[in-house]
Design a protein around this motif. Sequence first.
Motif, PDB file in Angstrom:
ATOM      1  N   LEU A  50       0.849  -1.198   0.000  1.00  0.00           N
ATOM      2  CA  LEU A  50       0.000   0.000   0.000  1.00  0.00           C
ATOM      3  C   LEU A  50       0.886   1.251   0.000  1.00  0.00           C
ATOM      4  O   LEU A  50       2.041   1.206   0.442  1.00  0.00           O
ATOM      5  N   GLU A  51       0.301   2.349  -0.457  1.00  0.00           N
ATOM      6  CA  GLU A  51       1.127   3.540  -0.670  1.00  0.00           C
ATOM      7  C   GLU A  51       1.264   4.437   0.550  1.00  0.00           C
ATOM      8  O   GLU A  51       2.280   5.100   0.719  1.00  0.00           O
ATOM      9  N   PHE A  52       0.210   4.526   1.376  1.00  0.00           N
ATOM     10  CA  PHE A  52       0.335   5.522   2.447  1.00  0.00           C
ATOM     11  C   PHE A  52      -0.553   5.210   3.651  1.00  0.00           C
ATOM     12  O   PHE A  52      -1.521   4.451   3.556  1.00  0.00           O
ATOM     13  N   MET A  53      -0.166   5.810   4.760  1.00  0.00           N
ATOM     14  CA  MET A  53      -0.950   5.815   5.994  1.00  0.00           C
ATOM     15  C   MET A  53      -1.325   7.282   6.232  1.00  0.00           C
ATOM     16  O   MET A  53      -0.452   8.150   6.292  1.00  0.00           O
ATOM     17  N   LEU A  54      -2.633   7.541   6.349  1.00  0.00           N
ATOM     18  CA  LEU A  54      -3.112   8.921   6.535  1.00  0.00           C
ATOM     19  C   LEU A  54      -3.872   9.010   7.856  1.00  0.00           C
ATOM     20  O   LEU A  54      -4.906   8.369   8.020  1.00  0.00           O
ATOM     21  N   PRO A  55      -3.352   9.796   8.811  1.00  0.00           N
ATOM     22  CA  PRO A  55      -4.027   9.893  10.110  1.00  0.00           C
ATOM     23  C   PRO A  55      -5.056  11.018  10.146  1.00  0.00           C
ATOM     24  O   PRO A  55      -5.034  11.926   9.314  1.00  0.00           O
ATOM     25  N   LEU A  56      -5.928  10.949  11.128  1.00  0.00           N
ATOM     26  CA  LEU A  56      -6.860  12.046  11.395  1.00  0.00           C
ATOM     27  C   LEU A  56      -6.210  12.986  12.397  1.00  0.00           C
ATOM     28  O   LEU A  56      -5.672  12.533  13.409  1.00  0.00           O
ATOM     29  N   GLY A  57      -6.264  14.282  12.136  1.00  0.00           N
ATOM     30  CA  GLY A  57      -5.852  15.262  13.136  1.00  0.00           C
ATOM     31  C   GLY A  57      -7.074  15.605  13.972  1.00  0.00           C
ATOM     32  O   GLY A  57      -7.940  16.339  13.498  1.00  0.00           O
ATOM     33  N   ARG A  58      -7.163  15.038  15.153  1.00  0.00           N
ATOM     34  CA  ARG A  58      -8.317  15.312  16.024  1.00  0.00           C
ATOM     35  C   ARG A  58      -7.811  15.641  17.414  1.00  0.00           C
ATOM     36  O   ARG A  58      -6.854  15.036  17.890  1.00  0.00           O
ATOM     37  N   TRP A  59      -8.476  16.595  18.050  1.00  0.00           N
ATOM     38  CA  TRP A  59      -8.085  16.974  19.422  1.00  0.00           C
ATOM     39  C   TRP A  59      -9.149  16.599  20.434  1.00  0.00           C
ATOM     40  O   TRP A  59      -8.898  16.604  21.637  1.00  0.00           O
ATOM     41  N   ALA A  60     -10.367  16.303  19.965  1.00  0.00           N
ATOM     42  CA  ALA A  60     -11.453  15.915  20.870  1.00  0.00           C
ATOM     43  C   ALA A  60     -12.420  15.029  20.086  1.00  0.00           C
ATOM     44  O   ALA A  60     -12.434  15.057  18.851  1.00  0.00           O
ATOM     45  N   GLY A  61     -13.224  14.242  20.830  1.00  0.00           N
ATOM     46  CA  GLY A  61     -14.116  13.302  20.168  1.00  0.00           C
ATOM     47  C   GLY A  61     -15.465  13.903  19.815  1.00  0.00           C
ATOM     48  O   GLY A  61     -15.768  15.050  20.144  1.00  0.00           O
ATOM     49  N   TYR A  62     -16.286  13.077  19.163  1.00  0.00           N
ATOM     50  CA  TYR A  62     -17.627  13.495  18.749  1.00  0.00           C
ATOM     51  C   TYR A  62     -18.702  13.087  19.754  1.00  0.00           C
ATOM     52  O   TYR A  62     -19.889  13.148  19.441  1.00  0.00           O
ATOM     53  N   GLY A  63     -18.307  12.639  20.934  1.00  0.00           N
ATOM     54  CA  GLY A  63     -19.313  12.260  21.933  1.00  0.00           C
ATOM     55  C   GLY A  63     -19.986  10.941  21.570  1.00  0.00           C
ATOM     56  O   GLY A  63     -19.389  10.083  20.923  1.00  0.00           O
ATOM     57  N   GLY A  64     -21.238  10.774  22.019  1.00  0.00           N
ATOM     58  CA  GLY A  64     -21.928   9.507  21.804  1.00  0.00           C
ATOM     59  C   GLY A  64     -21.463   8.465  22.804  1.00  0.00           C
ATOM     60  O   GLY A  64     -20.681   8.756  23.710  1.00  0.00           O
ATOM     61  N   THR A  65     -21.924   7.244  22.644  1.00  0.00           N
ATOM     62  CA  THR A  65     -21.573   6.174  23.584  1.00  0.00           C
ATOM     63  C   THR A  65     -20.075   5.910  23.600  1.00  0.00           C
ATOM     64  O   THR A  65     -19.491   5.576  24.623  1.00  0.00           O
ATOM     65  N   THR A  66     -19.448   6.040  22.437  1.00  0.00           N
ATOM     66  CA  THR A  66     -18.028   5.665  22.337  1.00  0.00           C
ATOM     67  C   THR A  66     -17.089   6.867  22.389  1.00  0.00           C
ATOM     68  O   THR A  66     -15.880   6.685  22.320  1.00  0.00           O
ATOM     69  N   ASP A 131     -14.547  24.304  18.281  1.00  0.00           N
ATOM     70  CA  ASP A 131     -14.377  23.706  19.602  1.00  0.00           C
ATOM     71  C   ASP A 131     -12.910  23.307  19.824  1.00  0.00           C
ATOM     72  O   ASP A 131     -12.313  23.580  20.876  1.00  0.00           O
ATOM     73  N   GLU A 132     -12.308  22.684  18.806  1.00  0.00           N
ATOM     74  CA  GLU A 132     -10.906  22.273  18.938  1.00  0.00           C
ATOM     75  C   GLU A 132      -9.979  23.488  18.982  1.00  0.00           C
ATOM     76  O   GLU A 132      -9.002  23.501  19.740  1.00  0.00           O
ATOM     77  N   PHE A 133     -10.273  24.523  18.188  1.00  0.00           N
ATOM     78  CA  PHE A 133      -9.459  25.733  18.239  1.00  0.00           C
ATOM     79  C   PHE A 133      -9.533  26.344  19.645  1.00  0.00           C
ATOM     80  O   PHE A 133      -8.555  26.862  20.168  1.00  0.00           O
ATOM     81  N   GLY A 134     -10.720  26.256  20.273  1.00  0.00           N
ATOM     82  CA  GLY A 134     -10.902  26.775  21.626  1.00  0.00           C
ATOM     83  C   GLY A 134      -9.952  26.128  22.620  1.00  0.00           C
ATOM     84  O   GLY A 134      -9.484  26.768  23.569  1.00  0.00           O
ATOM     85  N   MET A 135      -9.631  24.863  22.412  1.00  0.00           N
ATOM     86  CA  MET A 135      -8.690  24.179  23.307  1.00  0.00           C
ATOM     87  C   MET A 135      -7.322  24.861  23.294  1.00  0.00           C
ATOM     88  O   MET A 135      -6.555  24.774  24.235  1.00  0.00           O
ATOM     89  N   PHE A 136      -7.009  25.505  22.160  1.00  0.00           N
ATOM     90  CA  PHE A 136      -5.717  26.193  22.023  1.00  0.00           C
ATOM     91  C   PHE A 136      -5.846  27.684  22.346  1.00  0.00           C
ATOM     92  O   PHE A 136      -4.896  28.442  22.163  1.00  0.00           O
ATOM     93  N   GLY A 137      -7.060  28.083  22.776  1.00  0.00           N
ATOM     94  CA  GLY A 137      -7.298  29.496  23.076  1.00  0.00           C
ATOM     95  C   GLY A 137      -7.293  30.364  21.835  1.00  0.00           C
ATOM     96  O   GLY A 137      -6.987  31.558  21.900  1.00  0.00           O
ATOM     97  N   LYS A 138      -7.608  29.760  20.687  1.00  0.00           N
ATOM     98  CA  LYS A 138      -7.553  30.524  19.422  1.00  0.00           C
ATOM     99  C   LYS A 138      -8.945  30.649  18.837  1.00  0.00           C
ATOM    100  O   LYS A 138      -9.651  29.642  18.712  1.00  0.00           O
ATOM    101  N   PRO A 139      -9.316  31.856  18.411  1.00  0.00           N
ATOM    102  CA  PRO A 139     -10.558  31.969  17.644  1.00  0.00           C
ATOM    103  C   PRO A 139     -10.342  31.329  16.277  1.00  0.00           C
ATOM    104  O   PRO A 139      -9.237  31.387  15.731  1.00  0.00           O
ATOM    105  N   ILE A 140     -11.377  30.714  15.726  1.00  0.00           N
ATOM    106  CA  ILE A 140     -11.170  29.998  14.459  1.00  0.00           C
ATOM    107  C   ILE A 140     -11.059  30.956  13.273  1.00  0.00           C
ATOM    108  O   ILE A 140     -10.427  30.644  12.272  1.00  0.00           O
ATOM    109  N   GLY A 141     -11.643  32.137  13.395  1.00  0.00           N
ATOM    110  CA  GLY A 141     -11.538  33.114  12.302  1.00  0.00           C
ATOM    111  C   GLY A 141     -12.417  32.740  11.119  1.00  0.00           C
ATOM    112  O   GLY A 141     -13.064  31.696  11.102  1.00  0.00           O
TER     113      GLY A 141
END
Length: 367
Positions: A50-66, A131-141
Amino acid sequence: MSTTTDNKFKIGIFAANASGGIAATTVPERWQPTWENNKKIAQMADAAGLEFMLPLGRWAGYGGTTDHNGTSLETLTWASGVLACTKNIKAFSTLHVALIHPVFAAKQMVTADHIGNGRFGLNIVCGWNADEFGMFGKPIGSHESRYQLGEEWFEVVKRIWTETEPFDHDGDFFQMQNVRAMPKPISKPWPTTMCAGQSGAGLDFAVRHADYLFRGIQVMDTAKDELKKVQQNAADLSRKVGIFTNAYVVCRPTEKEAEDYHRYYAVDHADEGAVDTIFVGRGLRDDPNLSADTKAELRRRIAAGNSAFPIVGTPDQVADKMKQLSDLGFAGIAMGLVNYVEHFPYFRDEVLPRLERLGLRQPAATA
Ligand SMILES: Cc1cc2nc3c(=O)[nH]c(=O)nc-3n(C[C@H](O)[C@H](O)[C@H](O)COP(=O)(O)O)c2cc1C
Protein backbone atom coordinates in the motif's frame (compact mmCIF):
# COMPACT_ATOMS: atom_id res chain seq x y z
CA MET A 1 4.79 14.07 -7.48
CA SER A 2 6.63 11.90 -5.02
CA THR A 3 4.91 8.57 -4.40
CA THR A 4 6.13 5.26 -3.10
CA THR A 5 4.90 3.22 -6.11
CA ASP A 6 3.88 3.69 -9.76
CA ASN A 7 0.56 1.94 -9.23
CA LYS A 8 -2.27 3.42 -11.26
CA PHE A 9 -4.68 3.13 -8.34
CA LYS A 10 -3.06 3.90 -5.00
CA ILE A 11 -4.44 2.80 -1.65
CA GLY A 12 -3.82 4.20 1.81
CA ILE A 13 -5.07 3.35 5.28
CA PHE A 14 -7.10 6.22 6.71
CA ALA A 15 -7.62 7.19 10.36
CA ALA A 16 -5.99 4.24 12.14
CA ASN A 17 -4.63 6.68 14.75
CA ALA A 18 -8.13 7.53 16.06
CA SER A 19 -10.69 5.51 18.01
CA GLY A 20 -13.32 4.05 15.69
CA GLY A 21 -11.27 5.09 12.65
CA ILE A 22 -13.92 6.54 10.36
CA ALA A 23 -16.73 4.28 11.63
CA ALA A 24 -19.02 5.75 14.31
CA THR A 25 -20.16 2.41 15.64
CA THR A 26 -20.58 0.70 18.99
CA VAL A 27 -19.70 -2.83 17.79
CA PRO A 28 -17.21 -4.46 20.17
CA GLU A 29 -14.63 -4.98 17.42
CA ARG A 30 -14.56 -1.21 16.67
CA TRP A 31 -11.05 0.15 16.19
CA GLN A 32 -8.84 0.82 19.21
CA PRO A 33 -5.93 3.05 18.21
CA THR A 34 -3.25 1.65 20.52
CA TRP A 35 0.29 2.00 19.26
CA GLU A 36 0.56 -1.82 19.01
CA ASN A 37 -2.50 -1.89 16.72
CA ASN A 38 -1.15 0.99 14.64
CA LYS A 39 2.21 -0.69 14.27
CA LYS A 40 0.52 -3.92 13.19
CA ILE A 41 -1.63 -2.33 10.48
CA ALA A 42 1.23 -0.09 9.28
CA GLN A 43 3.51 -3.12 8.85
CA MET A 44 0.76 -5.18 7.19
CA ALA A 45 -0.06 -2.34 4.78
CA ASP A 46 3.63 -1.81 4.05
CA ALA A 47 4.25 -5.48 3.33
CA ALA A 48 1.19 -5.55 1.05
CA GLY A 49 2.57 -2.63 -0.99
CA LEU A 50 0.00 0.00 0.00
CA GLU A 51 1.13 3.54 -0.67
CA PHE A 52 0.34 5.52 2.45
CA MET A 53 -0.95 5.82 5.99
CA LEU A 54 -3.11 8.92 6.53
CA PRO A 55 -4.03 9.89 10.11
CA LEU A 56 -6.86 12.05 11.40
CA GLY A 57 -5.85 15.26 13.14
CA ARG A 58 -8.32 15.31 16.02
CA TRP A 59 -8.09 16.97 19.42
CA ALA A 60 -11.45 15.91 20.87
CA GLY A 61 -14.12 13.30 20.17
CA TYR A 62 -17.63 13.50 18.75
CA GLY A 63 -19.31 12.26 21.93
CA GLY A 64 -21.93 9.51 21.80
CA THR A 65 -21.57 6.17 23.58
CA THR A 66 -18.03 5.67 22.34
CA ASP A 67 -16.85 9.30 22.22
CA HIS A 68 -16.01 8.54 18.60
CA ASN A 69 -12.44 9.68 17.71
CA GLY A 70 -12.04 10.89 21.31
CA THR A 71 -8.86 8.84 21.69
CA SER A 72 -6.25 9.65 19.08
CA LEU A 73 -2.49 9.54 18.67
CA GLU A 74 -0.91 12.88 17.72
CA THR A 75 -0.05 12.70 14.04
CA LEU A 76 3.58 13.95 13.85
CA THR A 77 4.83 11.60 16.52
CA TRP A 78 2.58 8.87 15.07
CA ALA A 79 4.04 9.36 11.57
CA SER A 80 7.58 9.20 12.98
CA GLY A 81 6.74 5.91 14.70
CA VAL A 82 5.13 4.50 11.55
CA LEU A 83 8.13 5.50 9.43
CA ALA A 84 10.56 3.95 11.92
CA CYS A 85 8.89 0.55 11.77
CA THR A 86 8.16 0.32 8.01
CA LYS A 87 10.23 0.18 4.81
CA ASN A 88 8.39 1.58 1.79
CA ILE A 89 5.06 3.10 2.78
CA LYS A 90 4.58 6.86 3.10
CA ALA A 91 3.23 8.24 6.39
CA PHE A 92 1.38 11.54 6.44
CA SER A 93 0.95 13.84 9.37
CA THR A 94 -2.29 15.83 9.48
CA LEU A 95 -1.54 19.32 10.76
CA HIS A 96 -3.89 22.11 11.76
CA VAL A 97 -1.61 24.80 10.49
CA ALA A 98 -3.10 27.53 12.68
CA LEU A 99 -2.22 25.54 15.79
CA ILE A 100 1.46 24.75 15.25
CA HIS A 101 4.21 27.28 14.64
CA PRO A 102 5.89 26.86 11.23
CA VAL A 103 9.44 26.79 12.64
CA PHE A 104 8.56 24.01 15.06
CA ALA A 105 6.49 22.13 12.49
CA ALA A 106 9.14 22.40 9.76
CA LYS A 107 11.78 20.86 12.02
CA GLN A 108 9.51 18.10 13.26
CA MET A 109 8.52 17.22 9.70
CA VAL A 110 12.13 17.15 8.55
CA THR A 111 12.94 14.86 11.46
CA ALA A 112 10.13 12.50 10.43
CA ASP A 113 11.30 12.68 6.80
CA HIS A 114 14.80 11.64 7.89
CA ILE A 115 13.45 8.82 10.04
CA GLY A 116 11.55 7.57 6.97
CA ASN A 117 14.35 8.29 4.49
CA GLY A 118 12.10 10.57 2.42
CA ARG A 119 8.72 8.93 3.04
CA PHE A 120 7.04 11.65 5.10
CA GLY A 121 3.95 13.47 3.80
CA LEU A 122 2.04 16.53 5.06
CA ASN A 123 -1.75 16.84 5.12
CA ILE A 124 -2.55 20.54 5.48
CA VAL A 125 -5.76 21.27 7.39
CA CYS A 126 -6.72 24.94 7.60
CA GLY A 127 -9.42 24.17 10.17
CA TRP A 128 -13.17 23.96 10.61
CA ASN A 129 -13.72 22.90 14.23
CA ALA A 130 -14.16 25.93 16.53
CA ASP A 131 -14.38 23.71 19.60
CA GLU A 132 -10.91 22.27 18.94
CA PHE A 133 -9.46 25.73 18.24
CA GLY A 134 -10.90 26.78 21.63
CA MET A 135 -8.69 24.18 23.31
CA PHE A 136 -5.72 26.19 22.02
CA GLY A 137 -7.30 29.50 23.08
CA LYS A 138 -7.55 30.52 19.42
CA PRO A 139 -10.56 31.97 17.64
CA ILE A 140 -11.17 30.00 14.46
CA GLY A 141 -11.54 33.11 12.30
CA SER A 142 -13.28 33.36 8.96
CA HIS A 143 -13.05 30.60 6.37
CA GLU A 144 -11.17 32.97 4.06
CA SER A 145 -8.63 34.01 6.71
CA ARG A 146 -7.95 30.37 7.61
CA TYR A 147 -6.83 29.65 4.04
CA GLN A 148 -4.83 32.90 3.97
CA LEU A 149 -3.02 31.75 7.11
CA GLY A 150 -2.47 28.33 5.50
CA GLU A 151 -0.96 30.00 2.48
CA GLU A 152 1.49 32.05 4.55
CA TRP A 153 2.30 29.12 6.86
CA PHE A 154 3.19 26.87 3.94
CA GLU A 155 5.25 29.55 2.17
CA VAL A 156 7.34 29.99 5.35
CA VAL A 157 7.72 26.23 5.84
CA LYS A 158 8.95 25.81 2.25
CA ARG A 159 11.51 28.58 2.79
CA ILE A 160 12.71 26.88 5.98
CA TRP A 161 13.01 23.60 4.10
CA THR A 162 14.91 24.99 1.12
CA GLU A 163 16.80 28.19 1.98
CA THR A 164 20.37 27.96 3.15
CA GLU A 165 20.76 31.57 4.34
CA PRO A 166 18.93 32.99 7.43
CA PHE A 167 15.82 35.01 6.51
CA ASP A 168 13.29 37.36 8.11
CA HIS A 169 9.57 37.08 7.51
CA ASP A 170 7.11 39.91 8.11
CA GLY A 171 3.66 38.68 7.13
CA ASP A 172 0.03 39.10 8.17
CA PHE A 173 0.11 36.11 10.50
CA PHE A 174 3.78 35.50 11.30
CA GLN A 175 6.67 37.81 12.10
CA MET A 176 9.97 35.99 12.35
CA GLN A 177 13.61 37.03 12.45
CA ASN A 178 16.81 35.27 11.48
CA VAL A 179 15.09 32.01 10.62
CA ARG A 180 17.33 29.05 9.74
CA ALA A 181 17.12 25.32 10.09
CA MET A 182 19.15 22.25 9.29
CA PRO A 183 18.92 19.53 8.14
CA LYS A 184 16.85 19.92 4.98
CA PRO A 185 14.26 17.31 3.97
CA ILE A 186 15.40 14.17 2.18
CA SER A 187 12.27 14.44 -0.03
CA LYS A 188 13.02 16.85 -2.85
CA PRO A 189 12.09 19.58 -3.23
CA TRP A 190 10.05 18.89 -0.08
CA PRO A 191 7.72 16.21 1.32
CA THR A 192 4.53 15.24 -0.53
CA THR A 193 1.66 17.47 0.51
CA MET A 194 -2.05 16.80 0.49
CA CYS A 195 -5.08 18.94 1.17
CA ALA A 196 -8.70 17.89 1.56
CA GLY A 197 -10.35 21.28 1.14
CA GLN A 198 -13.80 20.96 -0.44
CA SER A 199 -14.85 24.61 -0.75
CA GLY A 200 -13.79 26.97 -3.53
CA ALA A 201 -10.98 28.33 -1.34
CA GLY A 202 -10.00 24.82 -0.26
CA LEU A 203 -9.84 23.52 -3.82
CA ASP A 204 -7.94 26.56 -4.96
CA PHE A 205 -5.39 26.05 -2.17
CA ALA A 206 -5.00 22.37 -3.08
CA VAL A 207 -4.60 23.06 -6.79
CA ARG A 208 -1.82 25.55 -6.08
CA HIS A 209 0.03 23.71 -3.31
CA ALA A 210 -0.88 20.03 -2.95
CA ASP A 211 0.41 16.91 -4.68
CA TYR A 212 -2.66 14.98 -3.53
CA LEU A 213 -6.13 16.48 -3.37
CA PHE A 214 -8.83 14.62 -1.46
CA ARG A 215 -12.28 15.06 -2.90
CA GLY A 216 -15.44 13.67 -1.31
CA ILE A 217 -17.81 12.00 -3.79
CA GLN A 218 -21.47 12.85 -3.48
CA VAL A 219 -22.64 11.58 -6.86
CA MET A 220 -20.51 9.44 -9.13
CA ASP A 221 -22.19 10.80 -12.29
CA THR A 222 -20.83 14.30 -11.80
CA ALA A 223 -17.43 13.29 -10.42
CA LYS A 224 -15.73 12.86 -13.80
CA ASP A 225 -16.45 16.43 -14.94
CA GLU A 226 -15.49 17.81 -11.54
CA LEU A 227 -12.17 16.00 -11.62
CA LYS A 228 -11.42 17.17 -15.15
CA LYS A 229 -12.05 20.74 -14.08
CA VAL A 230 -9.67 20.46 -11.12
CA GLN A 231 -6.99 18.88 -13.34
CA GLN A 232 -7.43 21.67 -15.88
CA ASN A 233 -7.06 24.30 -13.15
CA ALA A 234 -3.85 22.59 -12.02
CA ALA A 235 -2.59 22.30 -15.62
CA ASP A 236 -3.19 26.05 -16.08
CA LEU A 237 -0.63 26.53 -13.30
CA SER A 238 1.70 23.90 -14.84
CA ARG A 239 0.94 21.62 -11.93
CA LYS A 240 -0.32 18.06 -11.66
CA VAL A 241 -2.46 16.97 -8.75
CA GLY A 242 -3.38 13.37 -7.91
CA ILE A 243 -7.05 13.33 -6.94
CA PHE A 244 -8.03 10.85 -4.27
CA THR A 245 -11.18 10.14 -2.36
CA ASN A 246 -11.93 8.72 1.07
CA ALA A 247 -13.81 5.42 1.07
CA TYR A 248 -14.88 2.75 3.53
CA VAL A 249 -14.64 -0.87 2.52
CA VAL A 250 -16.71 -3.82 3.67
CA CYS A 251 -15.59 -6.92 1.79
CA ARG A 252 -17.00 -10.40 2.41
CA PRO A 253 -17.22 -13.65 0.40
CA THR A 254 -20.87 -13.03 -0.54
CA GLU A 255 -22.84 -9.86 -1.21
CA LYS A 256 -25.31 -10.81 1.52
CA GLU A 257 -22.56 -11.18 4.12
CA ALA A 258 -21.11 -7.80 3.15
CA GLU A 259 -24.49 -6.08 3.32
CA ASP A 260 -25.36 -7.78 6.60
CA TYR A 261 -22.12 -6.60 8.18
CA HIS A 262 -22.63 -3.11 6.77
CA ARG A 263 -26.10 -2.93 8.34
CA TYR A 264 -24.89 -4.49 11.59
CA TYR A 265 -22.20 -1.91 12.30
CA ALA A 266 -23.56 1.20 10.56
CA VAL A 267 -27.31 0.91 11.28
CA ASP A 268 -28.08 -1.57 14.07
CA HIS A 269 -25.02 -0.49 16.08
CA ALA A 270 -24.46 3.07 14.88
CA ASP A 271 -23.20 5.39 17.59
CA GLU A 272 -26.21 7.66 17.18
CA GLY A 273 -24.93 10.30 19.62
CA ALA A 274 -21.69 10.73 17.67
CA VAL A 275 -23.59 10.66 14.37
CA ASP A 276 -25.83 13.45 15.74
CA THR A 277 -22.83 15.62 16.57
CA ILE A 278 -21.50 15.31 13.02
CA PHE A 279 -24.93 15.56 11.38
CA VAL A 280 -25.89 18.70 13.30
CA GLY A 281 -22.37 20.19 13.16
CA ARG A 282 -22.37 20.04 9.36
CA GLY A 283 -25.77 21.75 9.20
CA LEU A 284 -27.42 18.68 7.66
CA ARG A 285 -30.19 18.25 10.23
CA ASP A 286 -31.61 21.71 9.58
CA ASP A 287 -31.05 21.78 5.81
CA PRO A 288 -34.52 22.39 4.32
CA ASN A 289 -33.39 21.15 0.91
CA LEU A 290 -32.77 17.58 2.08
CA SER A 291 -35.60 15.03 2.11
CA ALA A 292 -36.12 12.70 5.08
CA ASP A 293 -34.81 9.79 2.96
CA THR A 294 -31.68 11.71 2.00
CA LYS A 295 -31.09 12.64 5.64
CA ALA A 296 -31.42 8.99 6.70
CA GLU A 297 -28.91 7.97 4.01
CA LEU A 298 -26.51 10.72 5.06
CA ARG A 299 -26.72 9.57 8.67
CA ARG A 300 -25.88 6.03 7.60
CA ARG A 301 -22.90 7.23 5.61
CA ILE A 302 -21.67 9.21 8.62
CA ALA A 303 -21.94 6.12 10.86
CA ALA A 304 -20.39 3.84 8.26
CA GLY A 305 -17.42 6.02 7.34
CA ASN A 306 -17.79 9.70 8.25
CA SER A 307 -19.46 10.33 4.86
CA ALA A 308 -16.79 8.51 2.89
CA PHE A 309 -17.64 6.71 -0.34
CA PRO A 310 -19.15 3.24 0.31
CA ILE A 311 -17.43 0.21 -1.22
CA VAL A 312 -19.41 -2.80 -0.02
CA GLY A 313 -19.53 -6.27 -1.55
CA THR A 314 -17.65 -9.35 -2.66
CA PRO A 315 -13.98 -9.12 -3.67
CA ASP A 316 -15.07 -8.88 -7.33
CA GLN A 317 -17.53 -6.10 -6.55
CA VAL A 318 -15.00 -4.19 -4.43
CA ALA A 319 -12.35 -4.46 -7.16
CA ASP A 320 -14.89 -3.38 -9.81
CA LYS A 321 -15.90 -0.35 -7.76
CA MET A 322 -12.24 0.65 -7.47
CA LYS A 323 -11.87 0.24 -11.24
CA GLN A 324 -14.85 2.58 -11.68
CA LEU A 325 -13.17 5.15 -9.43
CA SER A 326 -9.96 4.81 -11.42
CA ASP A 327 -11.89 5.22 -14.70
CA LEU A 328 -13.44 8.41 -13.33
CA GLY A 329 -9.93 9.79 -12.88
CA PHE A 330 -9.25 9.08 -9.21
CA ALA A 331 -5.62 8.29 -8.43
CA GLY A 332 -6.65 6.24 -5.41
CA ILE A 333 -8.39 6.09 -2.07
CA ALA A 334 -7.74 6.52 1.62
CA MET A 335 -9.55 3.53 3.06
CA GLY A 336 -11.36 2.95 6.33
CA LEU A 337 -12.16 -0.51 7.70
CA VAL A 338 -14.11 -1.21 10.89
CA ASN A 339 -11.16 -3.07 12.36
CA TYR A 340 -8.00 -2.58 10.31
CA VAL A 341 -6.04 -5.51 11.69
CA GLU A 342 -8.92 -8.01 11.51
CA HIS A 343 -10.35 -6.93 8.16
CA PHE A 344 -7.26 -6.00 6.13
CA PRO A 345 -5.96 -9.57 5.51
CA TYR A 346 -9.08 -10.58 3.55
CA PHE A 347 -8.87 -7.38 1.49
CA ARG A 348 -5.16 -7.98 0.89
CA ASP A 349 -5.58 -11.62 -0.14
CA GLU A 350 -8.73 -11.26 -2.24
CA VAL A 351 -8.97 -7.71 -3.58
CA LEU A 352 -5.32 -6.76 -4.26
CA PRO A 353 -4.76 -9.69 -6.68
CA ARG A 354 -7.95 -8.71 -8.54
CA LEU A 355 -6.69 -5.12 -8.83
CA GLU A 356 -3.45 -6.52 -10.25
CA ARG A 357 -5.42 -8.51 -12.84
CA LEU A 358 -7.35 -5.35 -13.72
CA GLY A 359 -4.04 -3.58 -14.36
CA LEU A 360 -4.53 -1.13 -11.51
CA ARG A 361 -1.74 -2.34 -9.29
CA GLN A 362 1.48 -4.35 -9.31
CA PRO A 363 2.41 -7.00 -6.74
CA ALA A 364 4.15 -5.57 -3.66
CA ALA A 365 7.90 -5.09 -3.91
CA THR A 366 9.63 -7.72 -1.76
CA ALA A 367 12.53 -5.52 -0.55
C1 LIG B 1 -10.01 12.70 3.37
C2 LIG B 1 -10.17 13.86 4.32
C3 LIG B 1 -9.37 13.94 5.44
C4 LIG B 1 -9.51 15.00 6.34
N1 LIG B 1 -8.78 14.98 7.48
C5 LIG B 1 -9.03 15.92 8.42
C6 LIG B 1 -8.44 15.82 9.69
O1 LIG B 1 -7.74 14.85 9.96
N2 LIG B 1 -8.69 16.79 10.61
C7 LIG B 1 -9.50 17.85 10.33
O2 LIG B 1 -9.68 18.68 11.21
N3 LIG B 1 -10.10 17.97 9.13
C8 LIG B 1 -9.89 17.03 8.18
N4 LIG B 1 -10.53 17.11 6.96
C9 LIG B 1 -11.31 18.33 6.66
C10 LIG B 1 -10.66 19.15 5.55
O3 LIG B 1 -9.35 19.56 5.85
C11 LIG B 1 -11.51 20.40 5.22
O4 LIG B 1 -11.49 21.28 6.30
C12 LIG B 1 -12.93 20.02 4.91
O5 LIG B 1 -12.96 19.06 3.88
C13 LIG B 1 -13.77 21.25 4.52
O6 LIG B 1 -13.25 21.88 3.37
P1 LIG B 1 -13.03 23.46 3.33
O7 LIG B 1 -11.98 23.79 4.34
O8 LIG B 1 -12.57 23.76 1.93
O9 LIG B 1 -14.35 24.10 3.67
C14 LIG B 1 -10.44 16.04 6.08
C15 LIG B 1 -11.27 15.95 4.95
C16 LIG B 1 -11.16 14.88 4.09
C17 LIG B 1 -12.09 14.81 2.90
